[in-house]
Design a protein around this motif. Structure first.
Motif, PDB file in Angstrom:
ATOM      1  N   PHE A 117      53.557  18.016  36.449  1.00 19.61           N
ATOM      2  CA  PHE A 117      52.367  18.464  35.680  1.00 19.61           C
ATOM      3  C   PHE A 117      50.832  17.993  35.872  1.00 19.61           C
ATOM      4  O   PHE A 117      49.881  17.922  35.064  1.00 19.61           O
ATOM      5  CB  PHE A 117      52.656  17.744  33.920  1.00 19.61           C
ATOM      6  CG  PHE A 117      53.755  18.486  33.414  1.00 19.61           C
ATOM      7  CD1 PHE A 117      53.926  19.815  33.004  1.00 19.61           C
ATOM      8  CD2 PHE A 117      54.831  17.675  32.942  1.00 19.61           C
ATOM      9  CE1 PHE A 117      55.146  20.203  32.329  1.00 19.61           C
ATOM     10  CE2 PHE A 117      56.156  18.107  32.405  1.00 19.61           C
ATOM     11  CZ  PHE A 117      55.963  19.494  32.232  1.00 19.61           C
ATOM     12  N   GLN A 118      50.904  17.531  37.137  1.00 17.46           N
ATOM     13  CA  GLN A 118      49.687  17.232  37.701  1.00 17.46           C
ATOM     14  C   GLN A 118      48.631  16.100  36.794  1.00 17.46           C
ATOM     15  O   GLN A 118      47.768  16.543  36.601  1.00 17.46           O
ATOM     16  CB  GLN A 118      48.979  18.456  38.206  1.00 17.46           C
ATOM     17  CG  GLN A 118      49.352  19.316  38.970  1.00 17.46           C
ATOM     18  CD  GLN A 118      48.800  20.484  39.377  1.00 17.46           C
ATOM     19  OE1 GLN A 118      48.233  21.212  38.833  1.00 17.46           O
ATOM     20  NE2 GLN A 118      48.262  20.599  40.948  1.00 17.46           N
ATOM     21  N   SER A 119      49.434  15.303  36.484  1.00 14.62           N
ATOM     22  CA  SER A 119      48.734  14.129  35.406  1.00 14.62           C
ATOM     23  C   SER A 119      49.165  12.641  35.731  1.00 14.62           C
ATOM     24  O   SER A 119      50.142  12.292  35.391  1.00 14.62           O
ATOM     25  CB  SER A 119      49.136  14.638  33.957  1.00 14.62           C
ATOM     26  OG  SER A 119      48.799  13.748  33.347  1.00 14.62           O
ATOM     27  N   LEU A 122      49.975  11.277  32.439  1.00 18.35           N
ATOM     28  CA  LEU A 122      51.308  11.334  31.922  1.00 18.35           C
ATOM     29  C   LEU A 122      52.246  10.295  32.586  1.00 18.35           C
ATOM     30  O   LEU A 122      52.918   9.695  32.128  1.00 18.35           O
ATOM     31  CB  LEU A 122      51.569  12.582  32.036  1.00 18.35           C
ATOM     32  CG  LEU A 122      52.714  13.104  31.224  1.00 18.35           C
ATOM     33  CD1 LEU A 122      52.657  12.765  29.751  1.00 18.35           C
ATOM     34  CD2 LEU A 122      53.097  14.661  31.436  1.00 18.35           C
ATOM     35  N   THR A 449      52.975  23.663  29.758  1.00 20.62           N
ATOM     36  CA  THR A 449      51.652  23.114  30.123  1.00 20.62           C
ATOM     37  C   THR A 449      51.723  21.830  30.068  1.00 20.62           C
ATOM     38  O   THR A 449      52.661  21.055  29.281  1.00 20.62           O
ATOM     39  CB  THR A 449      50.612  23.815  29.017  1.00 20.62           C
ATOM     40  OG1 THR A 449      51.010  23.305  27.663  1.00 20.62           O
ATOM     41  CG2 THR A 449      50.651  25.330  28.893  1.00 20.62           C
ATOM     42  N   ARG A 450      50.741  21.359  30.442  1.00 17.63           N
ATOM     43  CA  ARG A 450      50.615  19.779  30.369  1.00 17.63           C
ATOM     44  C   ARG A 450      50.279  19.384  28.862  1.00 17.63           C
ATOM     45  O   ARG A 450      50.667  18.433  28.409  1.00 17.63           O
ATOM     46  CB  ARG A 450      49.066  19.389  31.026  1.00 17.63           C
ATOM     47  CG  ARG A 450      49.135  17.866  31.539  1.00 17.63           C
ATOM     48  CD  ARG A 450      47.933  17.722  32.459  1.00 17.63           C
ATOM     49  NE  ARG A 450      47.939  18.520  33.360  1.00 17.63           N
ATOM     50  CZ  ARG A 450      46.599  18.876  33.867  1.00 17.63           C
ATOM     51  NH1 ARG A 450      45.273  18.872  33.362  1.00 17.63           N
ATOM     52  NH2 ARG A 450      46.726  19.856  35.112  1.00 17.63           N
ATOM     53  N   TRP A 454      52.605  16.409  26.955  1.00 17.27           N
ATOM     54  CA  TRP A 454      51.900  15.295  26.335  1.00 17.27           C
ATOM     55  C   TRP A 454      52.240  15.429  24.709  1.00 17.27           C
ATOM     56  O   TRP A 454      52.583  14.464  23.975  1.00 17.27           O
ATOM     57  CB  TRP A 454      50.239  15.383  26.274  1.00 17.27           C
ATOM     58  CG  TRP A 454      49.662  14.859  27.381  1.00 17.27           C
ATOM     59  CD1 TRP A 454      49.042  15.132  28.473  1.00 17.27           C
ATOM     60  CD2 TRP A 454      49.736  13.284  27.668  1.00 17.27           C
ATOM     61  NE1 TRP A 454      48.627  14.106  29.349  1.00 17.27           N
ATOM     62  CE2 TRP A 454      48.798  13.138  28.816  1.00 17.27           C
ATOM     63  CE3 TRP A 454      50.009  12.235  26.852  1.00 17.27           C
ATOM     64  CZ2 TRP A 454      48.801  11.738  29.111  1.00 17.27           C
ATOM     65  CZ3 TRP A 454      49.936  10.771  27.357  1.00 17.27           C
ATOM     66  CH2 TRP A 454      49.226  10.654  28.473  1.00 17.27           C
ATOM     67  N   ASN A 518      52.624  23.543  23.802  1.00 12.51           N
ATOM     68  CA  ASN A 518      52.463  24.331  24.905  1.00 12.51           C
ATOM     69  C   ASN A 518      51.770  25.750  24.987  1.00 12.51           C
ATOM     70  O   ASN A 518      51.574  26.443  25.832  1.00 12.51           O
ATOM     71  CB  ASN A 518      54.225  24.849  25.373  1.00 12.51           C
ATOM     72  CG  ASN A 518      54.369  25.101  26.451  1.00 12.51           C
ATOM     73  OD1 ASN A 518      53.975  24.532  27.596  1.00 12.51           O
ATOM     74  ND2 ASN A 518      55.028  26.296  26.800  1.00 12.51           N
ATOM     75  N   ILE A 524      49.478  25.585  34.272  1.00 10.57           N
ATOM     76  CA  ILE A 524      49.579  24.858  35.487  1.00 10.57           C
ATOM     77  C   ILE A 524      49.434  26.036  36.581  1.00 10.57           C
ATOM     78  O   ILE A 524      49.891  27.050  36.606  1.00 10.57           O
ATOM     79  CB  ILE A 524      51.258  24.293  35.652  1.00 10.57           C
ATOM     80  CG1 ILE A 524      51.215  23.194  34.829  1.00 10.57           C
ATOM     81  CG2 ILE A 524      51.308  23.641  37.191  1.00 10.57           C
ATOM     82  CD1 ILE A 524      50.515  21.940  34.686  1.00 10.57           C
TER      83      ILE A 524
END
Lengths: 559, 50
Positions: A117-119, A122, A449-450, A454, A518, A524
């Protein structure tokens, strides 16, 4: 038990462990070796490590003791652990996790989620949750092992705890996941042999399979007279629908652990230690048979211990297992081994229990340590340094924390609360609620989605914690926060909600939050998704020939 | 069945055995499937395949 026999067996066992730990230490040179065994694990090692990690003293002593109280209905947990924990987990989760983990060059479960999730946030949050919640699970497993050693060897509990911790600490800190998995495979083999012997002896002693079951069925009236008000209907039948016992068995034990197994960070990372789907396919066979024996035997022998204590054992005649063990649920199985089995088996079983405890503990220590070192320190905080050293120090810190907790826990919880089984179920439940929706979404839904990840993570975590502290009376009463703030042990009062497991409430809410979340937040980038899902087919079954090769570098996090 | 009462416990008992059998059958049928490309390449090369 003969001290000489016991000394020889334990010394031989420790010697083999030392050899395996040395082998692992020699083969561990990089952070990747320490965290995912260089993605080169043998399927037997992987499957036995997965199974031995999952089946701890909790499953044998804790859940076996619980089965002696609740009855053979707990066999449903065995079914779920085989079907969900092995079949579904390996085929529908394991393959995708392995490929995506290699694509992203992820080394831990939080890192896998963070990269997907490129986080970094997270990743850090997931690592923090593991580091905060897993010590309880590790502490109850330590307690199980410590209590067993203390009982069998007649030594002080604190001393047993210290020695057990030090031995496991040595090979986890030095050998990393290779040390964990090599010793797990050896320990899993001992557990398998020990549990098969236990089952055969128990049935032999009680007159055979059907005769033993019939004798237990014949004790139905005793069970109803003692626990009938709570829904007990006998040890060979399921508790009455929606009774207190039914809710505990179904929501806490069967669903809590049976579903929770899918989202265990220490198990998920095993999928990333093999190099191809072929290893996972082979591991399905090995893992299925192992779990049937390692989990199933405890749930059969536990209830049958009632027959032994009530009819066969002169010292406890007329007493069911719980009473024979002084109302200590966790003491039932050790007592049964001590009184029903031949002396030589007590020595073998001692090593079996040591193996069960140590194999789970080693993975817990490793997972907690890597959450602290890899995910929080290196990942979320972005600190750089010698990765191998950082993770070793972090693993050592996690071990010290778990040991401190295991020393203190018996002071706060009375023995009859089945703390080992409950502690395990709590951790499994929190993991399922916090991780399962986003983990499933991460490997199956490209459009997730991120924000969705979350939302599910936060909701699952918060609802679980709220339920544990304020509703689920088993914990809320002991934790006393609800009493301090509201003057009651549980906000649910005297209703049956007090025995409903957090998972049953938190997981559905977490799923809803994931779906709603979402709908919001940025998608992403497609380029990243292509990278993540390379080698994973969209809707058809996995195609072995198109499996991707591991890449050398992960994708940098966006935040 | 086997001296067990009711439906739920015997069913749980049977499902344990059946799910294990499913794992065994799946493992046997897929024992050699799913290996990495780098493993298969040398074998293909040895057979003279491209």
């Amino acid at each position: 038990m003969s001290p000489l026999l016991l000394s020889v067996v334990v010394a031989g066992y420790l010697l083999i462990l030392a050899g395996l730990a040395y082998k692992a230490w020699r083969e561990t040179h990089t952070g990747s070796d320490y965290l995912v065994a260089g993605r080169q694990s043998h399927p037997f090692v992987m499957a036995m490590s997965y199974g031995a990690t999952f089946v701890s003293t909790s499953a044998i002593i804790g859940f076996g003791g619980a089965a002696a109280v609740f009855g053979m209905g707990l066999l449903w947990l065995t079914f779920l652990t085989i079907f969900v924990g092995i079949f579904v987990a390996f085929i529908f989760f394991g393959r995708r996790t392995r490929v995506m983990g290699a694509n992203l060059n992820a080394h831990t479960f939080p890192e896998f989620i963070g990269l997907r999730f490129q986080s970094r946030g997270l990743q850090g949050a997931a690592g923090l949750l593991i580091f905060a919640a897993m010590p309880l699970y590790a502490a109850v497993v330590l307690m199980g092992g410590g209590k067993f050693i203390a009982q069998i060897l007649a030594v002080d509990y604190q001393m047993a705890l210290l020695v057990l911790t030090l031995i496991v600490a040595l090979y986890v800190v030095m050998g990393g996941i290779k040390g964990v998995m090599y010793t797990d495979a050896f320990q899993g083999s001992i557990m398998f042999a020990g549990m098969v012997t236990l089952l055969v002896f128990t049935y032999y002693r009680l007159g055979g399979v059907t005769a033993a079951h019939e004798r237990l069925t014949g004790m139905k009236d005793i069970a109803i007279s003692m626990f009938g008000a709570k829904g007990h209907t006998g040890w060979t039948s399921f508790p009455a629908f929606m009774s207190e016992y039914w809710l505990v068995v179904v929501t806490t034990i069967v669903l809590g652990v049976g579903i929770g197994v899918l989202a265990q960070p220490q198990l998920i990372v095993r999928f990333m230690t093999v190099k191809s789907d072929r290893e996972l396919n082979r591991a399905v066979l090995i893992g299925g048979v192992f779990i049937l024996v390692a989990v199933g035997v405890a749930f059969i022998v536990g209830p049958l211990a009632n027959v032994f204590f009530y009819y066969e054992n002169p010292a406890t005649q007329g007493q069911i297992a719980l009473l024979a063990a002084g109302k200590q649920v966790d003491a039932i199985i050790p007592l049964y081994i001590g009184q029903a089995m031949p002396q030589w088996f007590a020595a073998i079983f001692m090593v079996t229990m040591l193996s069960a405890a140590m194999s789970t503990l080693s993975s817990q220590f490793h997972t907690m340590g890597t959450s602290l070192g890899r995910d929080l320190y290196e990942g979320a905080l972005g600190r750089r340094g010698n990765s191998l050293l950082i993770n070793k120090v972090a693993v050592f810190s996690a071990i010290a924390l778990s040991y401190g907790l295991a020393s203190a826990l018996p002071v706060f919880f009375e023995g009859g609360t089945a703390i080992i089984a409950h502690g395990t179920a709590i951790f499994f439940g929190i993991c399922a609620a916090a991780f399962l929706p986003m983990y499933f979404g991460a490997i199956y839904f490209r459009g997730m989605t991120r924000a969705g990840a979350w939302a599910g993570f936060a909701t699952g975590t918060l609802v679980s914690l709220f339920w544990i502290f304020f509703v689920h009376i088993k914990e809320s009463k002991s934790l006393m926060l609800c009493q301090a703030l509201f003057g009651v042990d549980s906000l649910a009062g005297d209703t049956l909600w007090t025995v409903v497991d957090p998972l049953v409430v938190a997981l559905p809410l977490s799923i809803v939050a994931t779906v709603v979340g979402n709908l919001h937040g940025a998608k992403i980038p497609v380029r990243h998704l292509v990278h993540c899902f390379r080698g994973i087919p969209r809707f058809s079954r996995q195609m072995p020939g198109k499996t991707s090769l591991p890449l050398t570098g992960g994708v940098p996090a966006a935040d | 069945m086997f001296g067990l009462e009711g439906i739920a416990v015997p069913l749980g008992f049977a499902l344990c055995i059946l799910s294990t059998l499913a794992c065994v059958v799946y493992g046997v049928l897929n024992w050699n499937r799913g290996q990495c490309p780098e493993e298969t390449r040398p074998r293909r090369a040895a057979r003279g395949e491209n």
